[in-house]
Design a protein around this motif. Structure first.
Motif, short mmCIF file in Angstrom:
data_model
loop_
_atom_site.label_atom_id
_atom_site.label_comp_id
_atom_site.label_asym_id
_atom_site.label_seq_id
_atom_site.Cartn_x
_atom_site.Cartn_y
_atom_site.Cartn_z
N PHE A 1 17.92 6.65 21.67
CA PHE A 1 16.76 7.53 21.67
C PHE A 1 16.04 7.48 23.02
O PHE A 1 15.56 6.42 23.43
CB PHE A 1 15.80 7.15 20.55
N PRO A 2 15.95 8.61 23.73
CA PRO A 2 15.34 8.62 25.07
C PRO A 2 13.93 8.05 25.13
O PRO A 2 13.61 7.30 26.05
CB PRO A 2 15.36 10.12 25.44
N THR A 3 13.07 8.40 24.18
CA THR A 3 11.69 7.92 24.27
C THR A 3 11.58 6.43 23.98
O THR A 3 10.63 5.78 24.43
CB THR A 3 10.77 8.71 23.33
N ARG A 4 12.53 5.87 23.24
CA ARG A 4 12.49 4.42 23.02
C ARG A 4 12.79 3.67 24.31
O ARG A 4 12.19 2.64 24.60
CB ARG A 4 13.47 4.03 21.91
N LEU A 5 13.73 4.20 25.10
CA LEU A 5 13.97 3.60 26.41
C LEU A 5 12.74 3.79 27.28
O LEU A 5 12.31 2.85 27.98
CB LEU A 5 15.19 4.23 27.07
N MET A 6 12.16 4.96 27.26
CA MET A 6 10.96 5.24 28.06
C MET A 6 9.84 4.25 27.72
O MET A 6 9.16 3.73 28.61
CB MET A 6 10.50 6.67 27.82
N GLU A 7 9.65 3.98 26.44
CA GLU A 7 8.61 3.03 26.01
C GLU A 7 8.92 1.62 26.46
O GLU A 7 8.02 0.86 26.86
CB GLU A 7 8.46 3.09 24.49
N GLN A 8 10.20 1.24 26.42
CA GLN A 8 10.60 -0.07 26.93
C GLN A 8 10.22 -0.22 28.39
O GLN A 8 9.63 -1.22 28.82
CB GLN A 8 12.11 -0.26 26.83
N LEU A 9 10.56 0.80 29.18
CA LEU A 9 10.35 0.72 30.62
C LEU A 9 8.87 0.79 30.98
O LEU A 9 8.45 0.21 31.98
CB LEU A 9 11.12 1.85 31.31
N ALA A 10 8.09 1.49 30.17
CA ALA A 10 6.66 1.59 30.45
C ALA A 10 5.97 0.23 30.40
O ALA A 10 4.92 0.04 31.03
CB ALA A 10 6.01 2.54 29.45
N ALA A 11 6.55 -0.72 29.68
CA ALA A 11 5.95 -2.05 29.54
C ALA A 11 6.41 -3.02 30.63
O ALA A 11 5.91 -4.14 30.70
CB ALA A 11 6.30 -2.62 28.16
N ARG A 12 7.32 -2.59 31.48
CA ARG A 12 7.83 -3.49 32.52
C ARG A 12 6.90 -3.50 33.73
O ARG A 12 6.34 -2.47 34.11
CB ARG A 12 9.23 -3.04 32.98
N PRO A 13 6.74 -4.66 34.35
CA PRO A 13 5.88 -4.73 35.54
C PRO A 13 6.46 -3.93 36.70
O PRO A 13 7.68 -3.84 36.87
CB PRO A 13 5.85 -6.23 35.86
N GLY A 14 5.57 -3.33 37.46
CA GLY A 14 5.97 -2.62 38.66
C GLY A 14 6.40 -1.18 38.46
O GLY A 14 6.74 -0.50 39.43
N VAL A 15 6.36 -0.69 37.22
CA VAL A 15 6.80 0.69 36.99
C VAL A 15 5.78 1.68 37.54
O VAL A 15 4.57 1.49 37.42
CB VAL A 15 7.04 0.94 35.48
#
Length: 201
Positions: free
Chosen positions: A163-177
């Motif tokens: 699911f694209p938005t699940r990956l998007m949500e994962q990445l949104a929580a990573r530092p430096g994004v």
């Protein structure tokens, strides 16, 4: 139930459509258009998100390392001026990037770009994985992207998802994004969007 859910997913991911059957570009043409954006090495995940319900329709990964390419798994972006080999778009100049985003953004979808500054080594790994991955089956764009990212040092914790938005949500929580959203109000489909792109000679 799981089989039904899988078919429902495939039906819903319209932008991960079966790519048109066109010849891949030659190695010579790919080498001729190689372009690297100035500045640091980066990885940018692009997610096409519905303006109606917030669901994702497609995932792609732009890599700026020794050259800038877009890993566009099972994507529908086809332009004769943008060489492609097995779901990798080459020669991603500013004009090509603008055209790619414009083709996907319309009244029904916008594009979310999540960029991470990486080392030359990380970018080199991502570029190698993208160019050796091979063409991706329909509806597996996000799965292919997470599979690639999870092999890049520093991104091994990226979880696999369809699911694209699940990956998007994962990445949104990573530092430096660094996140950017791109909107247009055009009607039509990505095919119409690609047809309307004007790239310099």
């Amino acid at each position: 139930m799981r089989i039904f859910a899988a078919f429902a997913l495939i039906a819903g991911l319209g932008a991960c459509a079966e790519p048109p059957a066109i010849p891949y570009a030659s190695d010579e043409r790919v080498q001729a258009v190689a372009f690297r954006a100035p500045g640091p090495n980066t990885l940018t995940v692009m997610t096409m998100v519905s303006n109606r319900n917030g669901k994702g329709a497609h995932t792609a990964l732009m890599i700026n390392g020794s050259q800038r390419v877009i890993f566009d798994p099972a994507g529908s972006f086809v332009n004769e001026r943008v060489p492609e080999q097995e779901d990798v778009l080459y020669g991603v100049t500013p004009a090509v990037l603008a055209g790619y985003r414009s083709a996907h953004a319309r009244s029904t979808f916008h594009v979310v770009s999540q960029t991470f500054e990486v080392t030359p080594e990380q970018a080199a790994v991502a570029l190698r994985l993208a160019t050796t991955n091979g063409a991706v089956p329909r509806a597996f764009c996000t799965s292919a992207t997470t599979g690639l990212l999870s092999q890049v040092p520093g991104f091994q914790d990226v979880s696999s998802t369809l699911f694209p938005t699940r990956l998007m949500e994962q990445l949104a929580a990573r530092p430096g994004v660094v996140e950017e959203k791109y909107f247009e109000d055009d009607e039509g489909t990505i095919v119409d969007g690609v047809a309307g792109i004007v790239l310099p000679d």
